[in-house]
Design a protein around this motif. Structure first.
Motif, short mmCIF file in Angstrom:
data_model
loop_
_atom_site.label_atom_id
_atom_site.label_comp_id
_atom_site.label_asym_id
_atom_site.label_seq_id
_atom_site.Cartn_x
_atom_site.Cartn_y
_atom_site.Cartn_z
N THR A 49 0.85 -1.20 0.00
CA THR A 49 0.00 0.00 0.00
C THR A 49 0.88 1.25 0.00
N PRO A 50 0.57 2.23 -0.85
CA PRO A 50 1.37 3.46 -0.85
C PRO A 50 1.33 4.15 0.53
N ILE A 51 2.47 4.65 0.96
CA ILE A 51 2.53 5.43 2.19
C ILE A 51 2.13 6.85 1.82
N GLY A 52 0.99 7.28 2.30
CA GLY A 52 0.45 8.58 1.92
C GLY A 52 0.92 9.74 2.78
N ARG A 53 1.50 9.45 3.91
CA ARG A 53 1.94 10.52 4.82
C ARG A 53 3.35 10.97 4.45
N LYS A 54 3.44 12.15 3.83
CA LYS A 54 4.73 12.67 3.38
C LYS A 54 5.75 12.79 4.52
N PRO A 55 5.36 13.26 5.72
CA PRO A 55 6.36 13.32 6.80
C PRO A 55 6.95 11.96 7.16
N MET A 56 6.15 10.90 7.05
CA MET A 56 6.66 9.57 7.34
C MET A 56 7.65 9.13 6.26
N VAL A 57 7.32 9.38 5.00
CA VAL A 57 8.23 9.05 3.90
C VAL A 57 9.53 9.83 4.06
N ARG A 58 9.42 11.11 4.38
CA ARG A 58 10.60 11.94 4.58
C ARG A 58 11.46 11.36 5.70
N LEU A 59 10.85 10.98 6.79
CA LEU A 59 11.60 10.42 7.92
C LEU A 59 12.28 9.12 7.52
N PHE A 60 11.55 8.22 6.87
CA PHE A 60 12.17 6.97 6.42
C PHE A 60 13.34 7.26 5.47
N SER A 61 13.20 8.26 4.62
CA SER A 61 14.27 8.56 3.65
C SER A 61 15.56 8.99 4.33
N THR A 62 15.47 9.47 5.56
CA THR A 62 16.67 9.92 6.27
C THR A 62 17.43 8.77 6.91
N ILE A 63 16.83 7.58 6.96
CA ILE A 63 17.53 6.45 7.58
C ILE A 63 17.85 5.36 6.56
N LEU A 64 17.88 5.74 5.28
CA LEU A 64 18.28 4.81 4.23
C LEU A 64 19.78 4.55 4.30
N LYS A 65 20.15 3.35 3.99
CA LYS A 65 21.56 2.99 3.91
C LYS A 65 21.70 1.94 2.82
N ARG A 66 22.81 2.01 2.11
CA ARG A 66 23.09 1.01 1.07
C ARG A 66 24.42 0.35 1.38
N GLU A 67 24.40 -0.97 1.40
CA GLU A 67 25.61 -1.75 1.64
C GLU A 67 25.66 -2.89 0.64
N ASN A 68 26.75 -2.98 -0.09
CA ASN A 68 26.95 -4.08 -1.04
C ASN A 68 25.77 -4.25 -1.99
N GLY A 69 25.24 -3.12 -2.48
CA GLY A 69 24.14 -3.16 -3.43
C GLY A 69 22.77 -3.42 -2.83
N GLN A 70 22.68 -3.59 -1.54
CA GLN A 70 21.40 -3.84 -0.87
C GLN A 70 20.95 -2.57 -0.13
N TRP A 71 19.65 -2.38 -0.06
CA TRP A 71 19.07 -1.21 0.60
C TRP A 71 18.50 -1.61 1.96
N TYR A 72 18.70 -0.69 2.93
CA TYR A 72 18.23 -0.93 4.29
C TYR A 72 17.66 0.35 4.88
N LEU A 73 16.79 0.17 5.87
CA LEU A 73 16.44 1.23 6.80
C LEU A 73 17.19 0.88 8.07
N VAL A 74 17.90 1.87 8.63
CA VAL A 74 18.79 1.60 9.75
C VAL A 74 18.50 2.57 10.89
N THR A 75 18.47 2.01 12.10
CA THR A 75 18.41 2.81 13.31
C THR A 75 19.62 2.39 14.14
#
Length: 185
Positions: A49-75
């Protein structure tokens, strides 16, 4: 834990601070994949389901990480895998300042990051091998790129001036003192 509780749990683990979290310093244990995907058009999906809350998408976008070609959300305490279809961001707005070699191209992406194409934020255009369709990108931060939305690319083409691309006549745009080729004529 799965479903909405998992996403909310991730959000609760993000330290509150100004600027971007230091995800490059966080190396928690991998906790598995979650059903989260960033589509090529920049839409974020959770459980299909699309995430419709822009502030939530923005927040998730700040914790993106890429390692060895794989994407993660990291805390600081958890790392979960997600899917990214192309680039994690889409450049949706272009503002032009100046002209010629003094021109500066300011982009805004779908997560409200604002940046200027130049040495720190280079642009590139890849071409699909079968269709020859251009796929333009601009670096947002680190190794993360934004796919340049088609309407924004058309604006760039309108600004283009003749240049040389791999020894052939082409078109490119200036930004922050750098010529960025858009394609061969």
């Amino acid at each position: 834990m799965s479903g909405p509780a998992k996403a909310n749990d991730l959000l609760g683990q993000i330290p509150k601070a100004q600027g971007l979290p230091p995800v490059h310093l966080w190396n928690p244990a991998f906790c598995g994949d979650i059903d989260m995907r960033i589509a090529r058009d920049g839409t974020w999906y959770y459980l299909g389901t699309p995430i419709g809350r822009k502030p939530m998408v923005r927040l998730f976008s700040t914790i993106l990480k890429r390692e060895n070609g794989q994407w993660y959300l990291v805390t600081p305490v958890e790392k979960v895998g997600i899917q990214v279809d192309d680039a994690p961001f889409v450049a949706v707005l272009l503002e032009v300042e100046g002209q010629g070699e003094q021109q500066r191209l300011h982009f805004t992406d779908n997560c409200e990051n604002r940046f200027t194409a130049g040495p720190e934020h280079p642009m590139r255009v890849s071409t699909h091998p079968e269709t020859a369709e251009p796929a333009p990108y601009v670096r947002v931060r680190g190794e993360f790129e934004a796919l340049i939305h088609r309407n924004v690319f058309y604006q760039l083409v309108e600004l283009a001036v003749p240049c040389e691309v791999a020894g052939q006549p082409g078109l490119g745009v200036w930004s922050d003192g750098v010529m960025f080729p858009l394609g061969v004529l």
